[in-house]
Design a protein around this motif. Structure first.
Motif, PDB file in Angstrom:
ATOM      1  N   LYS A 230     -18.475   2.902  22.292  1.00 14.76           N
ATOM      2  CA  LYS A 230     -17.332   3.712  22.699  1.00 14.76           C
ATOM      3  C   LYS A 230     -17.780   5.067  23.223  1.00 14.76           C
TER       4      LYS A 230
ATOM      5  N   ASP B 176      -6.415  -4.000  30.307  1.00 10.64           N
ATOM      6  CA  ASP B 176      -6.588  -3.331  29.008  1.00 10.64           C
ATOM      7  C   ASP B 176      -7.991  -3.608  28.500  1.00 10.64           C
ATOM      8  N   THR B 177      -8.525  -2.676  27.709  1.00  6.19           N
ATOM      9  CA  THR B 177      -9.906  -2.795  27.278  1.00  6.19           C
ATOM     10  C   THR B 177     -10.061  -2.499  25.791  1.00  6.19           C
ATOM     11  N   ASN B 178     -11.099  -3.084  25.228  1.00  2.00           N
ATOM     12  CA  ASN B 178     -11.491  -2.769  23.859  1.00  2.00           C
ATOM     13  C   ASN B 178     -13.008  -2.767  23.789  1.00  2.00           C
ATOM     14  N   TYR B 179     -13.532  -1.904  22.922  1.00  2.00           N
ATOM     15  CA  TYR B 179     -14.970  -1.715  22.831  1.00  2.00           C
ATOM     16  C   TYR B 179     -15.446  -1.778  21.385  1.00  2.00           C
TER      17      TYR B 179
ATOM     18  N   THR C 294     -12.048  -7.054  28.422  1.00  2.00           N
ATOM     19  CA  THR C 294     -10.947  -6.601  29.253  1.00  2.00           C
ATOM     20  C   THR C 294      -9.921  -7.718  29.382  1.00  2.00           C
TER      21      THR C 294
END
Length: 113
Positions: free
Chosen positions: A63, A55-58, A50
């Motif tokens: 996911k 904002d986030t990414n996985y 984060t």
């Protein structure tokens, strides 16, 4: 820099856990935060990150099942893990993307089939 992870435990497949990481000793608001995991016999891998704006990414393998969030007031980053599977069994580590990188001690998640 101190990172204290908690919330690990043992659950059955399909269950949920919420990990928390309390941060101290740096300007939390301006530092991206991440969760990694390391399964027995495997390399440590990124799970979720984060940014400072939320904002986030996985990783592809989480996911739709995991959600990372941060509370800049309380200096905590969470990892909500749903639909857990045995392959999610690992030690989960909190990571702060400071200049030198900082790691917590990890919390064990065990998912039984």
């Amino acid at each position: 820099v101190q990172l204290q992870a908690s919330g690990g435990g043992m659950v059955q497949a399909g269950g949920s856990l919420r990990l928390s990481c309390e941060a101290r000793g740096f300007n939390f608001r301006i530092i991206p935060m991440a969760w990694y995991r390391q399964a027995p016999g495997k390399q440590r891998e990124l799970v979720a990150i984060t940014g400072t704006g939320g904002d986030t990414n996985y990783a592809d393998f989480v996911k739709g099942r995991f959600t990372v969030s941060r509370d800049n007031v309380r200096r905590i980053v969470h990892l909500q893990m749903n639909s857990l599977q045995p392959e999610d069994t690992a030690v989960y580590y909190c990571n702060a993307k400071t200049r030198n990188g900082a790691w917590g001690r990890g919390t064990l998640v065990t998912v039984s089939s």
